[in-house]
Design a protein around this motif. Structure first.
Motif, PDB file in Angstrom:
ATOM      1  N   ASP A   1      -7.205   0.002  -5.032  1.00  0.00           N
ATOM      2  CA  ASP A   1      -8.333  -0.362  -4.179  1.00  0.00           C
ATOM      3  C   ASP A   1      -9.629   0.350  -4.556  1.00  0.00           C
ATOM      4  O   ASP A   1     -10.580   0.324  -3.776  1.00  0.00           O
ATOM      5  CB  ASP A   1      -7.991  -0.061  -2.711  1.00  0.00           C
ATOM      6  CG  ASP A   1      -7.787   1.430  -2.461  1.00  0.00           C
ATOM      7  OD1 ASP A   1      -7.423   2.133  -3.418  1.00  0.00           O
ATOM      8  OD2 ASP A   1      -7.982   1.882  -1.318  1.00  0.00           O
TER       9      ASP A   1
ATOM     10  N   SER B   1       0.805  -1.220   0.000  1.00  0.00           N
ATOM     11  CA  SER B   1       0.000   0.000   0.000  1.00  0.00           C
ATOM     12  C   SER B   1       0.840   1.273   0.000  1.00  0.00           C
ATOM     13  O   SER B   1       0.301   2.369   0.047  1.00  0.00           O
ATOM     14  CB  SER B   1      -0.920   0.004   1.231  1.00  0.00           C
ATOM     15  OG  SER B   1      -0.170  -0.140   2.418  1.00  0.00           O
TER      16      SER B   1
ATOM     17  N   SER C   1     -12.237  -1.794  -3.144  1.00  0.00           N
ATOM     18  CA  SER C   1     -11.698  -3.092  -2.728  1.00  0.00           C
ATOM     19  C   SER C   1     -11.398  -2.937  -1.245  1.00  0.00           C
ATOM     20  O   SER C   1     -10.499  -2.180  -0.863  1.00  0.00           O
ATOM     21  CB  SER C   1     -10.420  -3.443  -3.501  1.00  0.00           C
ATOM     22  OG  SER C   1     -10.696  -3.617  -4.865  1.00  0.00           O
TER      23      SER C   1
END
Length: 403
Positions: free
Chosen positions: A147, A114, A180
């Protein structure tokens, strides 16, 4: 934090794009005879780049404390293809690549998946100049990143008075988004949210008028409704009455109503004053005021400088509290400083080089013999600060071509 970044980058591109295209608009006003003898409608291409870097100590990923260090590289291409004098097709697309020490803390260790992301986006649109000075158009597109995916649809119609001094416009826009779901690493033992969908719909009305030879004004208002997952699943919130964190929780609906007023004043052939005020209200308890001022100065026939300043202030949302000041008795809670009471300042300067005959050009292949003209170059620097700790720098660079 990501919302704040996108707003800043968008505003920078908006200002840069306006100044990239402003030179062409001015030429058409002062040299209308050139357009009367043209057989082909003019199309244009804008290529935009920017670098954005920020730092601060109030990341919502770690509950309102911790690093907000982030860098973002953005590139965008905007193409307006004039089919004829009435019909135009528009294409735009680009990417944002960022690295973030803040989102790296989703997994509580450095250099996780991330820590960086790539967002790709694109749109295609069509517009037509119809009878009775009516113009209408529509656009469809979308974007995607690690995401988050988003589909966008928009449409508009505008009518200009016979003398060209007044224009009324209506537009609508819809975003169909999907998350997501990614929770902070220590909170993945349960489901914190009940949907991965977000819907945003807006309708806008605007009116612009020429007051006199030196002054133009416009007013616009929007009604925006949102529903679905309006919080961010990887934002932590820490509480005064328990040790463990929870995932940010916000209402599933939101109503926003901004109203903006713009006033442009032509002081002379060399100085223009662009001023803007916006009032914002939403049903989460946020009210805000934004004031901006830009003063393009025409140094000579080829070169312009445009210093600018933007100030924003807002009240806190009903659901915001800093780190460990929430209590677990409440249903909704966030420590995202985008929803705090804040003041922000954004100031900088832009440069535009735009010779009347263009910087250069060459003939394109084909029977029509179109010429690709390198029209102008824009460079813009801005510095942004937001209470209590965020600061950022952004550099934007634009090129404009016509054919």
């Amino acid at each position: 934090m990501r919302l704040q970044l996108r707003v800043i980058v968008f505003l920078s591109f908006l200002v840069l794009s306006f100044n990239v295209l402003h030179g062409q608009e001015k030429k058409s006003e002062t040299d209308s005879s050139a357009f009367k003898i043209k057989k082909l409608a003019e199309s244009d291409i804008s290529i935009l780049f920017s670098y954005y870097g920020q730092d601060g100590n109030n990341s919502p990923v770690t509950g309102g404390i911790g690093t907000e260090k982030l860098t973002d590289y953005t590139s965008k291409v905007i193409v307006n293809l004039a089919i004829d004098e009435k019909n135009t097709i528009s294409l735009d697309g680009g990417f944002d690549y960022y690295t973030s020490a803040s989102t790296d803390n989703i997994d509580n260790f450095v250099s996780s998946a991330s820590s960086k992301d790539l967002r790709v986006h694109g749109n295609v649109g069509y517009s037509r100049k119809a009878k009775n000075n009516v113009t209408w158009g529509a656009k469809f597109g979308g974007s995607g990143e690690y995401d988050y995916t988003s589909l966008q649809f928009s449409a508009y119609v505008s009518k200009t008075s016979k003398d060209g001094n007044r224009t009324f416009g209506l537009s609508t826009q819809a975003f169909i988004d999907r998350w997501s779901i990614i929770y902070p690493s220590e909170l993945r033992n349960q489901h914190w949210v009940t949907t991965d969908q977000r819907r945003s719909y807006s309708i806008s009305a605007s009116f612009s008028t020429v007051i006199n030879q030196r002054m133009q004004a416009s007013i616009s208002t929007d009604v925006v409704t949102q529903s679905g997952l309006l919080g961010t699943p990887f934002h932590r919130v820490y509480f005064a009455d328990q040790e463990a964190a929870r995932v940010e929780s916000l209402p599933f609906t939101r109503l926003k109503v901004p109203v903006g007023v713009r006033l442009n004043y032509y002081m002379s052939d060399h100085v223009l004053i662009r001023s803007y005020y916006r009032f914002y209200w939403d049903d989460w308890g946020v009210t805000g005021h934004t004031i901006s001022l830009e003063i393009p100065i025409k140094v000579n026939r080829f070169f312009s400088v445009f210093p600018y300043y933007r100030f924003h202030t807002q009240s806190a949302a009903n659901y915001f509290k800093p780190y460990k000041e929430h209590t677990t008795q409440f249903k909704y809670y966030t420590s995202d400083y985008d929803l705090s009471a804040l003041n922000s300042h954004n100031y900088g300067v832009g440069l535009r080089f735009s010779p009347a005959s263009g910087i250069g050009g060459f003939k394109l292949p084909g029977k029509q013999g179109r010429v690709l003209t390198f029209k102008e170059v824009n460079l813009k620097y801005g510095h942004y600060t937001r209470t209590p700790s965020l600061s950022a720098n952004i550099i934007s660079f634009g090129l404009n071509f016509s054919f």
